[in-house]
Design a protein around this motif. Structure first.
Motif, PDB file in Angstrom:
ATOM      1  N   ILE A  48      -3.487  36.532 -25.350  1.00 46.88           N
ATOM      2  CA  ILE A  48      -4.394  36.358 -26.480  1.00 46.88           C
ATOM      3  C   ILE A  48      -4.488  37.672 -27.240  1.00 46.88           C
ATOM      4  O   ILE A  48      -4.632  38.734 -26.657  1.00 46.88           O
ATOM      5  N   LYS A  49      -4.403  37.595 -28.557  1.00 49.94           N
ATOM      6  CA  LYS A  49      -4.473  38.789 -29.393  1.00 49.94           C
ATOM      7  C   LYS A  49      -5.925  39.106 -29.740  1.00 49.94           C
ATOM      8  O   LYS A  49      -6.667  38.247 -30.181  1.00 49.94           O
ATOM      9  N   ILE A  50      -6.298  40.379 -29.519  1.00 53.16           N
ATOM     10  CA  ILE A  50      -7.621  40.880 -29.886  1.00 53.16           C
ATOM     11  C   ILE A  50      -7.458  41.572 -31.237  1.00 53.16           C
ATOM     12  O   ILE A  50      -6.609  42.458 -31.381  1.00 53.16           O
ATOM     13  N   VAL A  51      -8.244  41.160 -32.222  1.00 57.10           N
ATOM     14  CA  VAL A  51      -8.157  41.716 -33.572  1.00 57.10           C
ATOM     15  C   VAL A  51      -9.554  41.953 -34.127  1.00 57.10           C
ATOM     16  O   VAL A  51     -10.539  41.397 -33.622  1.00 57.10           O
ATOM     17  N   ARG A  52      -9.628  42.765 -35.175  1.00 55.75           N
ATOM     18  CA  ARG A  52     -10.908  42.966 -35.857  1.00 55.75           C
ATOM     19  C   ARG A  52     -11.403  41.617 -36.383  1.00 55.75           C
ATOM     20  O   ARG A  52     -10.632  40.812 -36.867  1.00 55.75           O
ATOM     21  N   GLY A  53     -12.706  41.421 -36.278  1.00 51.75           N
ATOM     22  CA  GLY A  53     -13.317  40.175 -36.722  1.00 51.75           C
ATOM     23  C   GLY A  53     -13.471  39.140 -35.621  1.00 51.75           C
ATOM     24  O   GLY A  53     -14.189  38.159 -35.776  1.00 51.75           O
ATOM     25  N   MET A  54     -12.802  39.348 -34.503  1.00 56.68           N
ATOM     26  CA  MET A  54     -12.881  38.416 -33.370  1.00 56.68           C
ATOM     27  C   MET A  54     -14.294  38.464 -32.777  1.00 56.68           C
ATOM     28  O   MET A  54     -14.924  39.505 -32.735  1.00 56.68           O
ATOM     29  N   SER A  55     -14.769  37.339 -32.291  1.00 60.30           N
ATOM     30  CA  SER A  55     -16.116  37.298 -31.735  1.00 60.30           C
ATOM     31  C   SER A  55     -16.169  37.947 -30.351  1.00 60.30           C
ATOM     32  O   SER A  55     -15.167  38.012 -29.635  1.00 60.30           O
ATOM     33  N   ARG A  56     -17.346  38.419 -29.986  1.00 62.41           N
ATOM     34  CA  ARG A  56     -17.562  39.027 -28.677  1.00 62.41           C
ATOM     35  C   ARG A  56     -17.221  38.037 -27.568  1.00 62.41           C
ATOM     36  O   ARG A  56     -16.609  38.396 -26.561  1.00 62.41           O
ATOM     37  N   GLY A  57     -17.582  36.783 -27.747  1.00 59.82           N
ATOM     38  CA  GLY A  57     -17.286  35.758 -26.748  1.00 59.82           C
ATOM     39  C   GLY A  57     -15.792  35.552 -26.560  1.00 59.82           C
ATOM     40  O   GLY A  57     -15.315  35.393 -25.433  1.00 59.82           O
ATOM     41  N   ASP A  58     -15.047  35.564 -27.663  1.00 60.64           N
ATOM     42  CA  ASP A  58     -13.593  35.415 -27.573  1.00 60.64           C
ATOM     43  C   ASP A  58     -12.951  36.616 -26.881  1.00 60.64           C
ATOM     44  O   ASP A  58     -12.005  36.459 -26.110  1.00 60.64           O
ATOM     45  N   VAL A  59     -13.474  37.812 -27.150  1.00 65.89           N
ATOM     46  CA  VAL A  59     -12.961  39.007 -26.473  1.00 65.89           C
ATOM     47  C   VAL A  59     -13.257  38.904 -24.981  1.00 65.89           C
ATOM     48  O   VAL A  59     -12.388  39.165 -24.145  1.00 65.89           O
ATOM     49  N   SER A  60     -14.456  38.497 -24.659  1.00 66.99           N
ATOM     50  CA  SER A  60     -14.831  38.345 -23.252  1.00 66.99           C
ATOM     51  C   SER A  60     -13.913  37.346 -22.556  1.00 66.99           C
ATOM     52  O   SER A  60     -13.468  37.580 -21.431  1.00 66.99           O
TER      53      SER A  60
END
Length: 135
Positions: A48-60
């Motif tokens: 999964i790609k982590i990018v600016r604008g991504m939600s905290r939940g998606d990063v988690s």
């Protein structure tokens, strides 16, 4: 934007500038060095790609198999990364710092261990850098 986030972003800018200059007085592992990144791939959970604008939940979710340290609720640190930039790898910038604002990623950077220490010191209550940023 709260002062802690502002402080972290100011430090990110300073680290970005310092990464482009050469210091002959200290070794690569003594000075805080950081490189801004646009995308990080979390290979631990399906690339999964982590990018600016991504939600905290998606990063988690993307990073759920990687342990992290929270320097503050809005600054998370993950170790064990490699950049697509030899200079960053040569300077031991294998720690990912993710900064959030309003539960969204606003900054991604790969840093070395002294930079993590500098960011943590900057986020501590009463830090001179924090007080300067809040003016």
């Amino acid at each position: 934007m709260n002062t802690r986030i502002a402080s972290a972003l100011i430090l990110a800018a300073v680290l970005s500038v310092s990464s482009s200059t050469t210091s002959f007085a200290s070794s690569k592992s003594d000075s805080p060095i950081g490189y801004p990144v646009n995308t990080v791939t979390a290979s631990s959970n399906g690339d999964i790609k982590i990018v600016r604008g991504m939600s905290r939940g998606d990063v988690s979710w993307a990073m759920k198999y990687k342990s992290h340290e929270e320097l503050s609720p809005d600054v998370w640190v993950f170790s064990g990364f490699h950049a697509n930039l030899d200079q960053a790898n040569d300077q031991e910038c294998g720690t990912l710092v993710i900064t959030f604002a309003n539960d969204r990623v606003v900054n991604l950077q790969l840093v070395n261990k002294p930079a993590v220490s500098a960011i943590a010191a900057n986020l501590r209550v009463g830090s001179p850098a924090k007080n300067i940023a809040s003016r």
